[in-house]
Design a protein around this motif. Structure first.
Motif, short mmCIF file in Angstrom:
data_model
loop_
_atom_site.label_atom_id
_atom_site.label_comp_id
_atom_site.label_asym_id
_atom_site.label_seq_id
_atom_site.Cartn_x
_atom_site.Cartn_y
_atom_site.Cartn_z
N MET A 1 0.82 -1.09 -0.05
CA MET A 1 0.18 0.00 0.10
C MET A 1 0.95 1.36 -0.04
SD MET A 1 -3.45 -0.26 2.25
CE MET A 1 -2.91 -1.29 3.62
N ALA A 2 0.30 2.48 -0.33
CA ALA A 2 0.86 3.62 -0.22
C ALA A 2 0.50 4.44 0.97
CB ALA A 2 0.62 4.45 -1.64
N ARG A 3 1.47 5.43 1.06
CA ARG A 3 0.96 6.30 2.19
C ARG A 3 -0.03 7.40 1.97
NH1 ARG A 3 5.55 5.88 5.60
NH2 ARG A 3 7.46 5.11 4.62
N ILE A 4 -0.54 7.68 3.06
CA ILE A 4 -1.42 8.85 3.12
C ILE A 4 -0.73 10.05 3.76
CG2 ILE A 4 -3.70 9.72 3.72
CD1 ILE A 4 -4.80 6.84 3.90
N LEU A 5 -0.90 11.22 3.29
CA LEU A 5 -0.12 12.32 3.64
C LEU A 5 -1.31 13.45 3.82
CD1 LEU A 5 3.04 13.80 2.06
CD2 LEU A 5 1.05 15.26 2.72
N ALA A 6 -1.05 14.04 5.24
CA ALA A 6 -1.97 14.93 5.65
C ALA A 6 -1.13 16.40 5.62
CB ALA A 6 -2.78 14.60 6.96
N ILE A 7 -2.04 17.49 5.47
CA ILE A 7 -1.42 18.74 5.49
C ILE A 7 -2.48 19.75 6.13
CG2 ILE A 7 -0.91 20.94 3.99
CD1 ILE A 7 -0.91 18.77 1.36
N ASP A 8 -1.76 20.13 7.34
CA ASP A 8 -2.41 21.37 8.11
C ASP A 8 -1.85 22.60 7.46
OD1 ASP A 8 -3.94 22.85 10.01
OD2 ASP A 8 -1.86 22.90 11.33
N TYR A 9 -2.61 23.29 6.51
CA TYR A 9 -2.32 24.42 5.54
C TYR A 9 -2.31 25.85 6.42
CZ TYR A 9 -1.80 27.31 1.59
OH TYR A 9 -1.19 28.05 0.52
N GLY A 10 -1.32 26.48 6.48
CA GLY A 10 -1.31 27.98 7.13
C GLY A 10 -0.86 28.78 6.00
N GLY A 11 -0.83 30.08 6.49
CA GLY A 11 -0.41 31.36 5.86
C GLY A 11 0.98 31.42 5.57
N LYS A 12 1.75 30.94 6.56
CA LYS A 12 3.32 31.18 6.86
C LYS A 12 3.97 29.64 6.53
CE LYS A 12 3.55 34.90 9.56
NZ LYS A 12 4.03 35.58 10.82
N GLU A 21 3.43 2.54 5.36
CA GLU A 21 2.75 1.99 4.11
C GLU A 21 1.76 1.36 4.40
OE1 GLU A 21 6.27 0.20 2.91
OE2 GLU A 21 7.19 2.26 1.81
N SER A 22 1.40 0.62 5.77
CA SER A 22 0.35 0.03 5.86
C SER A 22 -1.13 0.91 6.29
CB SER A 22 0.36 -0.99 7.05
OG SER A 22 1.64 -2.11 6.82
N GLN A 23 -0.88 2.10 6.25
CA GLN A 23 -1.80 2.80 6.59
C GLN A 23 -2.36 2.85 7.85
OE1 GLN A 23 -4.59 3.18 3.22
NE2 GLN A 23 -3.06 3.73 1.99
N ILE A 24 -1.60 2.32 8.94
CA ILE A 24 -2.14 2.20 10.38
C ILE A 24 -1.68 3.28 11.09
CG2 ILE A 24 -2.12 0.59 12.55
CD1 ILE A 24 -1.62 -1.71 10.10
N ILE A 25 -0.72 3.93 11.24
CA ILE A 25 0.07 4.72 12.12
C ILE A 25 0.25 6.25 11.40
CG2 ILE A 25 2.01 5.22 13.63
CD1 ILE A 25 2.32 2.22 13.60
N ILE A 127 -2.90 15.08 13.82
CA ILE A 127 -4.27 14.73 14.44
C ILE A 127 -5.24 14.79 13.26
CG2 ILE A 127 -6.05 15.96 15.74
CD1 ILE A 127 -3.85 17.00 17.63
N ILE A 128 -5.15 15.48 12.39
CA ILE A 128 -5.91 15.37 11.31
C ILE A 128 -6.09 14.11 10.38
CG2 ILE A 128 -6.29 16.34 8.87
CD1 ILE A 128 -5.48 19.20 9.82
N LEU A 129 -4.94 13.72 10.29
CA LEU A 129 -4.58 12.40 9.93
C LEU A 129 -5.28 11.12 10.61
CD1 LEU A 129 -3.59 10.85 7.41
CD2 LEU A 129 -1.17 10.96 8.49
N GLN A 130 -5.12 11.37 11.92
CA GLN A 130 -5.48 10.27 12.74
C GLN A 130 -6.94 10.11 12.72
OE1 GLN A 130 -3.75 11.49 16.36
NE2 GLN A 130 -2.04 9.70 16.29
N ASP A 131 -7.69 11.43 12.57
CA ASP A 131 -9.10 11.55 12.61
C ASP A 131 -9.47 10.81 11.28
OD1 ASP A 131 -11.78 12.60 13.55
OD2 ASP A 131 -11.52 14.09 12.09
N TYR A 132 -8.86 11.11 10.18
CA TYR A 132 -9.20 10.54 8.86
C TYR A 132 -9.43 8.98 9.05
CZ TYR A 132 -9.06 8.48 4.33
OH TYR A 132 -9.42 7.67 3.13
N LEU A 133 -8.01 8.35 9.55
CA LEU A 133 -7.84 6.99 9.55
C LEU A 133 -8.81 6.15 10.61
CD1 LEU A 133 -3.82 7.11 10.08
CD2 LEU A 133 -5.34 6.17 8.17
#
Length: 136
Positions: A1-12, A21-25, A127-133
């Motif tokens: 499996m491939a990774r999942i990548l999360a972004i907390d987007y900010g102005g700066k 790779e197992s999309q668990i952690i 935290i955003i990524l954990q919420d998704y998982l």
């Protein structure tokens, strides 16, 4: 499996988190200056296989989009153009900065390190990524 990548987007700067790779952690990876984010992502996906981008969706208490959304939408359009094969999902990011700060306190991080906004952004992305998982 491939990774999942999360972004907390900010102005700066933007916090980045990825799964194994197992999309668990979900783990915090880094913080990237916003102006460098797109080139950083393009480089990262040449090194690692990424199946999905999760991008925080800032909302106000009553659910309407926050002012930050005006900055995020143009970035998402560029991201879709530059990396069209990787889908993007949005996750409500309300309270993630507060949760990140609380996590830092609970884990015993010093006051000096808690002032490091880059670390807060990285933890917020995690935290955003954990919420998704948890909710997928």
């Amino acid at each position: 499996m491939a990774r999942i990548l999360a972004i907390d987007y900010g102005g700066k700067r933007c916090g980045i988190a990825v799964t194994d790779e197992s999309q668990i952690i979900a783990s915090g990876l880094t913080t990237v200056r916003t102006m460098d984010l797109l080139s950083w992502l393009k480089n990262y996906v040449t090194e690692e296989e990424v199946e999905l981008f999760i991008v925080g969706e800032p909302k106000r208490m009553h659910g309407e989009p926050s002012e930050s959304e005006k900055l995020i939408k143009p970035f998402l359009e560029k991201l879709k153009k530059e990396l069209p094969d990787i889908p993007i999902k949005r996750i409500d990011e309300r309270f993630t900065s507060k949760m990140a700060f609380d996590t830092m306190i609970a884990s015993g991080i010093s006051k000096k390190k808690r002032r490091d906004k880059a670390l807060v952004d990285q933890i917020s992305a995690t935290i955003i990524l954990q919420d998704y998982l948890y909710n997928r």
